[in-house]
Motif scaffolding. Structure first.
Motif, PDB file in Angstrom:
ATOM      1  N   GLU A  79     -51.051-108.746 128.105  1.00  0.00           N
ATOM      2  CA  GLU A  79     -51.471-109.224 129.608  1.00  0.00           C
ATOM      3  C   GLU A  79     -51.096-108.139 131.075  1.00  0.00           C
ATOM      4  OE1 GLU A  79     -53.377-112.701 132.508  1.00  0.00           O
ATOM      5  OE2 GLU A  79     -52.205-113.221 130.194  1.00  0.00           O
ATOM      6  N   VAL A  80     -49.396-108.765 130.729  1.00  0.00           N
ATOM      7  CA  VAL A  80     -48.781-107.799 132.413  1.00  0.00           C
ATOM      8  C   VAL A  80     -48.400-105.979 131.905  1.00  0.00           C
ATOM      9  CG1 VAL A  80     -46.525-107.713 132.790  1.00  0.00           C
ATOM     10  CG2 VAL A  80     -47.037-110.019 132.623  1.00  0.00           C
ATOM     11  N   LEU A  81     -48.595-106.178 130.916  1.00  0.00           N
ATOM     12  CA  LEU A  81     -48.269-104.084 130.659  1.00  0.00           C
ATOM     13  C   LEU A  81     -49.971-103.805 131.374  1.00  0.00           C
ATOM     14  CD1 LEU A  81     -47.127-101.326 128.979  1.00  0.00           C
ATOM     15  CD2 LEU A  81     -47.927-102.407 127.036  1.00  0.00           C
ATOM     16  N   PHE A  82     -50.741-104.382 130.190  1.00  0.00           N
ATOM     17  CA  PHE A  82     -52.217-103.685 130.870  1.00  0.00           C
ATOM     18  C   PHE A  82     -53.331-103.670 132.179  1.00  0.00           C
ATOM     19  CE2 PHE A  82     -56.857-104.743 131.544  1.00  0.00           C
ATOM     20  CZ  PHE A  82     -57.240-103.887 130.734  1.00  0.00           C
ATOM     21  N   ARG A  83     -52.243-104.601 133.316  1.00  0.00           N
ATOM     22  CA  ARG A  83     -52.243-104.781 134.024  1.00  0.00           C
ATOM     23  C   ARG A  83     -51.835-103.437 134.671  1.00  0.00           C
ATOM     24  NH1 ARG A  83     -50.343-111.107 135.419  1.00  0.00           N
ATOM     25  NH2 ARG A  83     -51.678-111.728 134.220  1.00  0.00           N
ATOM     26  N   ARG A  84     -50.315-103.119 134.806  1.00  0.00           N
ATOM     27  CA  ARG A  84     -50.182-102.464 135.061  1.00  0.00           C
ATOM     28  C   ARG A  84     -50.761-100.659 134.777  1.00  0.00           C
ATOM     29  NH1 ARG A  84     -43.243-104.296 133.611  1.00  0.00           N
ATOM     30  NH2 ARG A  84     -43.482-105.741 135.394  1.00  0.00           N
ATOM     31  N   PHE A  88     -53.532-100.498 134.342  1.00  0.00           N
ATOM     32  CA  PHE A  88     -54.795-100.293 135.054  1.00  0.00           C
ATOM     33  C   PHE A  88     -54.722 -99.785 136.163  1.00  0.00           C
ATOM     34  CE2 PHE A  88     -57.835-102.123 137.562  1.00  0.00           C
ATOM     35  CZ  PHE A  88     -59.315-101.682 137.423  1.00  0.00           C
ATOM     36  N   LEU A  89     -53.546-100.425 137.044  1.00  0.00           N
ATOM     37  CA  LEU A  89     -52.927 -99.946 138.335  1.00  0.00           C
ATOM     38  C   LEU A  89     -52.586 -98.831 137.880  1.00  0.00           C
ATOM     39  CD1 LEU A  89     -52.072-100.664 141.206  1.00  0.00           C
ATOM     40  CD2 LEU A  89     -50.450-101.241 141.148  1.00  0.00           C
ATOM     41  N   VAL A  90     -52.210 -97.848 136.771  1.00  0.00           N
ATOM     42  CA  VAL A  90     -51.481 -96.198 137.181  1.00  0.00           C
ATOM     43  C   VAL A  90     -52.550 -95.652 137.366  1.00  0.00           C
ATOM     44  CG1 VAL A  90     -50.079 -94.843 135.670  1.00  0.00           C
ATOM     45  CG2 VAL A  90     -49.273 -97.355 136.205  1.00  0.00           C
TER      46      VAL A  90
END
Length: 479
Positions: A377-382, A384-386
């Motif tokens: 979940e944290v990896l997907f957020r990062r 998406f932000l990138v």
């Protein structure tokens, strides 16, 4: 001032009167003024030696500022100044009290390692730990601890007397002016004559008493003794007054002490820019909590979009009531007379409030592989932000797996997920009809759905097909 005489009386015998040609009557109004005029040349002597001074009646203080390397020069100037003052006093029928001379060296601890002594007449004066000047106790580190202790000792009886009648006193009866001022809405303090320079009372206290009375590390860094804390709380306004006065004497007071730090032009411009940045972020990337038309019924994190679980939502929505209960409990058990069961100084337990952080399990690093397991979940957020801030195609990135194992079957820590597959199968069998073959397309209703048990299909295959699938999976793993 003329025509005065004195005589000495012992028992019934009195000496003949003798005319007085010098001095003034003790206790007279003109005594301090005339003495100050008479001893004015002492100031000229001190200035000739490059020293500073303060004179009040017959009490004279000499100040000198020096570096660690200039100790000998400072001592030499003080001794030469004292010798010249002695000569002037002898010539003008005055006496310098060598035994009453005191020396105080104010410096940081450990800065000055060389012992210092000043010779005044036939006395060698060594630095003391503290000295008294006009009723104020100064110590060698300017901590004001001796003055605070003296004031506390002197006011202890008065505090006890006030404490005995405290329950009969009210702000309205004891401080009527302050009560009327607060009732009329006077909750600000004006520290400058300029327009729009009012600050709230808590900010005024922070800029004056609290700032001057603070120590490094706060109260815990100061002391943990109950008596010392009580003395500090009751006398910090006194120490703040002395500190502010000393800054004024040494010209070290900041010129911006009486101005509001948040009303400068640069600060206002920066605040306006920050507010606009927040508004843009809320309107573009995040869930806007002020747009009532788009606010969901569930509790979500406006930054991450994460939906709160039921226990977290219940904990956060009842936080205000939980806080009120904690305050009432604190007052009843620690403050209210007659019902106190705990000491006021006993640590207050923390409220066990669940937040969004409790929904994410903190994973320790895998010590065998020397790698850190990252939450998908944290990896997907990062990612998406990138993709939002850089030229990265998120569709291409998501073609690859986010984890080494399927997230639907395994957790972020590699453990197998627990599901309710058996319960689902039992429920479906009770409400759905069991068929052994798929119906034709024309016989299917529009809302038909098929659920296929993959494990049951694998078990239904014959032995040859199972061996073929096993060999295929082994070759894929080796590849």
């Amino acid at each position: 001032m003329t025509g005065r005489s004195q005589s000495v009386k012992i028992n019934d015998s009195t000496s003949p009167p003798q005319p007085l040609q010098f001095g003034v009557p003790q206790g007279s109004v003109l005594g301090p003024i005339v003495y100050t005029m008479y001893t004015r040349p002492i100031g000229d002597i001190i200035r000739r030696h490059g020293l500073s001074y303060h004179i009040y009646a017959d009490d004279t203080q000499i100040y000198v500022f020096f570096d660690v390397d200039g100790v000998d020069d400072a001592v030499a100037r003080i001794e030469a100044c004292a010798a010249e003052i002695r000569l002037w006093m002898n010539a003008n029928k005055l006496k310098l009290s060598d035994g009453k001379t005191e020396l105080l060296v104010i410096t940081r601890k450990g800065t000055l390692t060389t012992p210092i002594s000043v010779t005044v007449g036939e006395c060698s004066v060594k630095p003391g730990k503290q000295t008294r000047h006009l009723g104020v106790q100064f110590d060698e580190s300017m901590t004001m601890v001796p003055q605070i202790s003296a004031r506390c000792s002197a006011g202890h009886l008065h505090l006890r007397n006030i404490g005995s009648i405290r329950k009969y006193l009210t702000v309205e009866s004891e401080q009527p002016d302050a009560y009327k001022h607060l009732e009329s809405g006077g909750f600000v303090v004006r520290r400058s004559s300029k327009q729009f320079k009012c600050v709230s009372t808590d900010q005024a206290l922070e800029q004056t008493v609290n700032r001057e009375a603070k120590s490094r590390g706060g109260v815990i860094g100061f002391t943990l003794r109950k008596g010392a804390l009580l003395r500090w709380l009751q006398t910090r306004h006194v120490t703040a007054t002395y500190s502010e006065a000393l800054k004024g004497m040494s010209n070290t007071r900041s010129s911006t002490d009486e101005t509001h730090a948040e009303l400068g032009s640069s600060r206002l411009t920066r605040d306006a820019s920050d507010v606009q940045t927040i508004c843009d972020a809320l309107n573009s990337d995040y869930q806007n909590p002020f747009d009532l038309d788009t606010v969901p019924t569930a509790l979500i994190n406006i930054i991450t979009g994460q939906v709160a679980s039921q226990d977290v939502e219940d904990s956060l929505t009842s936080l205000q009531e939980t806080g009120k209960s904690a305050v009432i409990n604190l007052a009843e058990k620690r403050l209210v007379e007659g019902s106190k069961s705990l000491s006021f100084w006993k640590p207050q337990p923390r409220l066990k409030t669940k937040t969004f952080a409790d929904m994410t399990k903190v994973l320790p690093p895998d010590r065998r592989q020397k790698t850190l397991i990252c939450s998908t979940e944290v990896l997907f957020r990062r990612l998406f932000l990138v993709s939002k801030t850089r030229d990265v195609n998120l569709k291409t990135v998501l073609q690859h797996e986010l984890a080494a194992v399927p997230p639907a079957l395994f957790g972020d820590d590699g453990s197998m997920r627990k599901n309710n597959k058996a319960d689902l199968a039992t429920h479906l069998e009770s409400v759905c009809a069991e068929v052994h073959s798929f119906p034709t397309r024309s016989d299917q209703p529009d809302n038909t759905a098929y659920i296929i048990d993959g494990m049951a299909m694998m078990q239904a295959l014959n032995e040859d097909v199972q061996k073929l699938l096993k060999q295929s999976s082994m070759s894929t793993r080796q590849w």
